[in-house]
Enzyme design. Structure first.
Site, PDB file in Angstrom:
ATOM      1  CE  LYS A 221      -4.207  -2.180   1.266  1.00 49.61           C
ATOM      2  NZ  LYS A 221      -5.220  -2.541   2.260  1.00 49.61           N
ATOM      3  NE  ARG A 261      -6.872  -8.915   0.631  1.00 50.20           N
ATOM      4  CZ  ARG A 261      -6.434  -8.174  -0.385  1.00 50.20           C
ATOM      5  NH1 ARG A 261      -5.497  -7.275  -0.199  1.00 50.20           N
ATOM      6  NH2 ARG A 261      -6.945  -8.332  -1.590  1.00 50.20           N
TER       7      ARG A 261
HETATM    8  N1  PMM Z   1      -7.074  -4.334   0.707  1.00 49.02           N
HETATM    9  C1  PMM Z   1      -7.322  -4.465  -0.606  1.00 49.02           C
HETATM   10  C2  PMM Z   1      -8.300  -5.359  -1.073  1.00 49.02           C
HETATM   11  N2  PMM Z   1      -9.001  -6.137  -0.208  1.00 49.02           N
HETATM   12  N3  PMM Z   1      -9.447  -6.818   1.993  1.00 49.02           N
HETATM   13  C3  PMM Z   1      -9.229  -6.710   3.313  1.00 49.02           C
HETATM   14  N4  PMM Z   1      -9.924  -7.460   4.179  1.00 49.02           N
HETATM   15  N5  PMM Z   1      -8.304  -5.838   3.807  1.00 49.02           N
HETATM   16  C4  PMM Z   1      -7.560  -5.034   3.006  1.00 49.02           C
HETATM   17  O1  PMM Z   1      -6.746  -4.246   3.527  1.00 49.02           O
HETATM   18  C5  PMM Z   1      -7.777  -5.117   1.601  1.00 49.02           C
HETATM   19  C6  PMM Z   1      -8.754  -6.035   1.129  1.00 49.02           C
HETATM   20  C7  PMM Z   1      -6.572  -3.614  -1.582  1.00 49.02           C
HETATM   21  O2  PMM Z   1      -5.340  -4.204  -1.922  1.00 49.02           O
HETATM   22  P1  PMM Z   1      -5.089  -5.029  -3.289  1.00 49.02           P
HETATM   23  O3  PMM Z   1      -5.621  -4.206  -4.427  1.00 49.02           O
HETATM   24  O4  PMM Z   1      -3.641  -5.244  -3.382  1.00 49.02           O
HETATM   25  O5  PMM Z   1      -5.825  -6.330  -3.198  1.00 49.02           O
END
Ligand code: PMM
Length: 295
Positions: A221, A261
């Site tokens: 991020k 995650r």
């Molecule tokens: N961040 C992203 C997408 N899904 N789900 C949860 N539970 N927590 C998060 O911080 C989160 C998520 C965005 O990141 P990405 O685009 O790399 O998937």
């Protein structure tokens, strides 16, 4: 009885990210073909992922939403194949129709970045399935979430996130979701500026005090990029934030979160191995305090 997926394991579970999207900020376009997504998911399993998080909608700041048919077409075949291979799969979606179809295709868990706010039918679908449910702190869709990154009340972002997550828990319970199926996530980067993300990482015990397992996603991020600017002041690019994320993993393991995650499972798994090994050494070699010493 608590779902086995949410039972304590002695270390955080690693949720490996598979974005079946053309436009995610972290890996958009790389796994958009089902075969590529499935192969990548198997690599993540080989690296030690406990759960695969399959998403078909990018939530990067400013993103526009795919049609529901597009999202279904992206995630359902991938989930069906991975579940058939025996993987534990979570679907990353804000849509009840996608959650329902994914659970039918073999997903075990629903990861909803909107915590049920984006789709009025979501909580009902999750309750009916009895599935574990990740409810993330969320204020608005990605195309205008930046306008909602204000936390001026007393207690700042930590108090606001806890209060808003508590309200979501009440809605989940009212919809019939069992309390032992709920996981909470402070939602780093979602309607948060960099300083909000750091304050949340430092204040996680308040989120954990809400009484549910906690999942955190810091991987790749932008607050990690802006922590590590290049000589010209520009943020560190997305594909060079992994070492910082691994340091976050160590912090999260020490905080005792339920799940982390990540995109690069191996780096975080290695970090967890170090944390676990040191914890075992402490248990074995540190003298047990006598009642007087520990008083
Ligand atoms: N961040 C992203 C997408 N899904 N789900 C949860 N539970 N927590 C998060 O911080 C989160 C998520 C965005 O990141 P990405 O685009 O790399 O998937």
């Amino acid at each position: 009885m608590p779902d086995p997926l949410l039972a304590p394991l002695g270390r955080p579970r690693l949720m490996g990210v598979v974005n079946v999207t053309p436009d995610s900020f972290s890996d958009g376009g790389r796994w958009v073909e089902p075969g590529a997504a499935i192969a990548h998911a198997h690599d993540l399993l080989a690296d030690g992922a406990d759960i695969l998080d399959i998403g078909g909608e990018s939530t990067r700041p400013g993103a526009t939403r795919p049609l529901v048919e597009e999202e279904l077409g992206r995630v359902v075949p991938v989930i069906r194949a991975l579940a058939a291979d025996g993987a534990v799969v979570s679907v990353d979606t804000m849509r009840a129709d996608v959650a329902e179809a994914s659970l039918a295709a073999g997903a075990t868990m629903v990861n909803d970045v909107s915590g049920g706010l984006a789709d009025p039918r979501m909580l009902e679908v999750v309750a009916a399935a009895g599935a574990p449910y990740v409810a993330m702190h969320w204020r608005a869709h990605s195309d205008h979430m930046r306008d909602f990154a204000r936390y001026d009340a007393a207690g700042g972002v930590v108090a606001a996130v806890c209060e808003e997550l508590s309200q979501r828990v009440e809605a989940m319970l009212a919809a019939g979701i069992a309390p032992d199926r709920i996981v909470l996530d402070p939602g780093l980067g979602f309607a948060k500026r960099a300083e909000h993300n750091w304050q949340l990482l430092a204040g996680l015990d308040a989120v954990q005090a809400l009484g549910h397992p906690v999942l955190v996603g810091a991987s790749r991020k932008s607050f990690l990029g802006s922590l590590l600017p290049g000589p010209d002041g520009s943020p560190r690019p997305v594909d060079r934030r992994e070492d910082a994320n691994t340091a976050v993993t160590v912090h999260l393991a020490q905080q005792g979160v339920w799940g982390i995650r990540v995109h690069d499972v191996r780096a975080s798994r290695d970090a967890l191995a170090v944390v676990e090994r040191l914890a075992a050494e402490h248990h074995q070699t540190l003298p047990t305090p006598t009642p007087q010493e520990s008083a």
